[in-house]
Motif scaffolding. Structure first.
Motif, PDB file in Angstrom:
ATOM      1  N   GLU A  78     -62.701 -83.069  42.434  1.00  0.00           N
ATOM      2  CA  GLU A  78     -61.553 -82.819  41.560  1.00  0.00           C
ATOM      3  C   GLU A  78     -61.120 -84.152  40.964  1.00  0.00           C
ATOM      4  O   GLU A  78     -61.133 -85.178  41.641  1.00  0.00           O
ATOM      5  N   VAL A  79     -60.773 -84.117  39.691  1.00  0.00           N
ATOM      6  CA  VAL A  79     -60.328 -85.322  38.994  1.00  0.00           C
ATOM      7  C   VAL A  79     -58.849 -85.167  38.667  1.00  0.00           C
ATOM      8  O   VAL A  79     -58.447 -84.203  38.013  1.00  0.00           O
ATOM      9  N   PHE A  80     -58.066 -86.120  39.162  1.00  0.00           N
ATOM     10  CA  PHE A  80     -56.635 -86.175  38.866  1.00  0.00           C
ATOM     11  C   PHE A  80     -56.384 -87.361  37.953  1.00  0.00           C
ATOM     12  O   PHE A  80     -57.284 -88.167  37.699  1.00  0.00           O
ATOM     13  N   ILE A  84     -59.951 -89.701  41.900  1.00  0.00           N
ATOM     14  CA  ILE A  84     -61.047 -88.740  41.948  1.00  0.00           C
ATOM     15  C   ILE A  84     -61.210 -88.361  43.417  1.00  0.00           C
ATOM     16  O   ILE A  84     -61.284 -89.226  44.277  1.00  0.00           O
ATOM     17  N   TYR A  85     -61.246 -87.072  43.682  1.00  0.00           N
ATOM     18  CA  TYR A  85     -61.305 -86.553  45.040  1.00  0.00           C
ATOM     19  C   TYR A  85     -62.662 -85.884  45.228  1.00  0.00           C
ATOM     20  O   TYR A  85     -63.009 -84.944  44.515  1.00  0.00           O
ATOM     21  N   THR A  96     -63.327 -88.216  50.114  1.00  0.00           N
ATOM     22  CA  THR A  96     -63.112 -89.550  49.570  1.00  0.00           C
ATOM     23  C   THR A  96     -62.188 -89.487  48.369  1.00  0.00           C
ATOM     24  O   THR A  96     -62.362 -88.641  47.499  1.00  0.00           O
ATOM     25  N   LEU A  97     -61.228 -90.393  48.343  1.00  0.00           N
ATOM     26  CA  LEU A  97     -60.353 -90.563  47.183  1.00  0.00           C
ATOM     27  C   LEU A  97     -60.736 -91.879  46.509  1.00  0.00           C
ATOM     28  O   LEU A  97     -60.738 -92.927  47.147  1.00  0.00           O
ATOM     29  N   VAL A  98     -61.059 -91.814  45.239  1.00  0.00           N
ATOM     30  CA  VAL A  98     -61.398 -93.001  44.473  1.00  0.00           C
ATOM     31  C   VAL A  98     -60.262 -93.234  43.474  1.00  0.00           C
ATOM     32  O   VAL A  98     -60.086 -92.444  42.548  1.00  0.00           O
ATOM     33  N   PRO A  99     -59.486 -94.304  43.647  1.00  0.00           N
ATOM     34  CA  PRO A  99     -58.396 -94.567  42.700  1.00  0.00           C
ATOM     35  C   PRO A  99     -58.944 -94.896  41.312  1.00  0.00           C
ATOM     36  O   PRO A  99     -59.909 -95.656  41.185  1.00  0.00           O
ATOM     37  N   HIS A 131     -69.972 -93.857  43.886  1.00  0.00           N
ATOM     38  CA  HIS A 131     -69.747 -92.476  44.318  1.00  0.00           C
ATOM     39  C   HIS A 131     -70.480 -91.566  43.340  1.00  0.00           C
ATOM     40  O   HIS A 131     -70.446 -91.791  42.135  1.00  0.00           O
ATOM     41  N   GLU A 132     -71.123 -90.527  43.884  1.00  0.00           N
ATOM     42  CA  GLU A 132     -71.909 -89.642  43.042  1.00  0.00           C
ATOM     43  C   GLU A 132     -71.453 -88.202  43.205  1.00  0.00           C
ATOM     44  O   GLU A 132     -71.194 -87.740  44.314  1.00  0.00           O
TER      45      GLU A 132
END
Length: 159
Positions: A78-80, A84-85, A96-99, A131-132
């Motif tokens: 999911e993209v906020f 990115i989650y 994983t949460l990618v800021p 991250h992929e």
């Protein structure tokens, strides 16, 4: 606790992963056949190549039929606006949460098997890791790449 991400990858990912695993398992089968030939010339006990064949059979079943389905069920993203989650894993599920502020660049890539199914992998690079999100429909991957790129650019401008 946060809810799992909502978006799934394409169902055709299962087919693409199965084709990849069939290729790998054919190569391993050739090695098992070679163990029969080598065993004949070096007078190995027959249990060695037959054990290799049994292990290959179990491994082939798991890798071709079971693991791609479980892998597909677990992959979500999911993209906020701020992050990115991503969720993935078979036995151990990683979330994983990618800021967005850490995103350096976003790429899509596509090999011959993914191209056959009109799928692409989306990679998000930060300074520390990559991250992929695998096997997205080609149009969705391109739109997501552009969206993440725009959100990451906006975050950098705000800082």
């Amino acid at each position: 606790m946060r809810q799992p991400p909502q978006h799934r990858i394409a169902v055709d990912a299962i087919k693409a992963w199965r084709i990849t695993e069939v290729i790998v398992m054919v190569i391993l089968l050739l090695l098992v056949i070679a163990s029969f030939i080598v065993g004949h010339f070096f007078d190995w006990a027959l249990w060695i190549p037959f054990t290799a064949l049994a292990v290959w059979g179990v491994l082939a079943y798991l890798m071709i039929f079971l693991i791609p389905v479980v892998r597909w069920r677990r992959w979500r993203y999911e993209v906020f606006d701020q992050e990115i989650y991503v969720q993935h894993g078979i036995l151990i599920v990683s979330r994983t949460l990618v800021p967005m502020i850490r995103v350096q660049h976003v790429d899509t890539k596509q090999g011959p098997i993914l191209k056959r199914f009109n799928l692409s992998n989306l990679t998000v690079s930060t300074a520390a890791t990559i991250h992929e999100i695998p096997a997205l429909p080609q149009e969705e991957a391109a739109a997501l790449r552009d969206q993440i790129s725009e959100l990451a650019r906006v975050d950098e401008d705000d800082v």
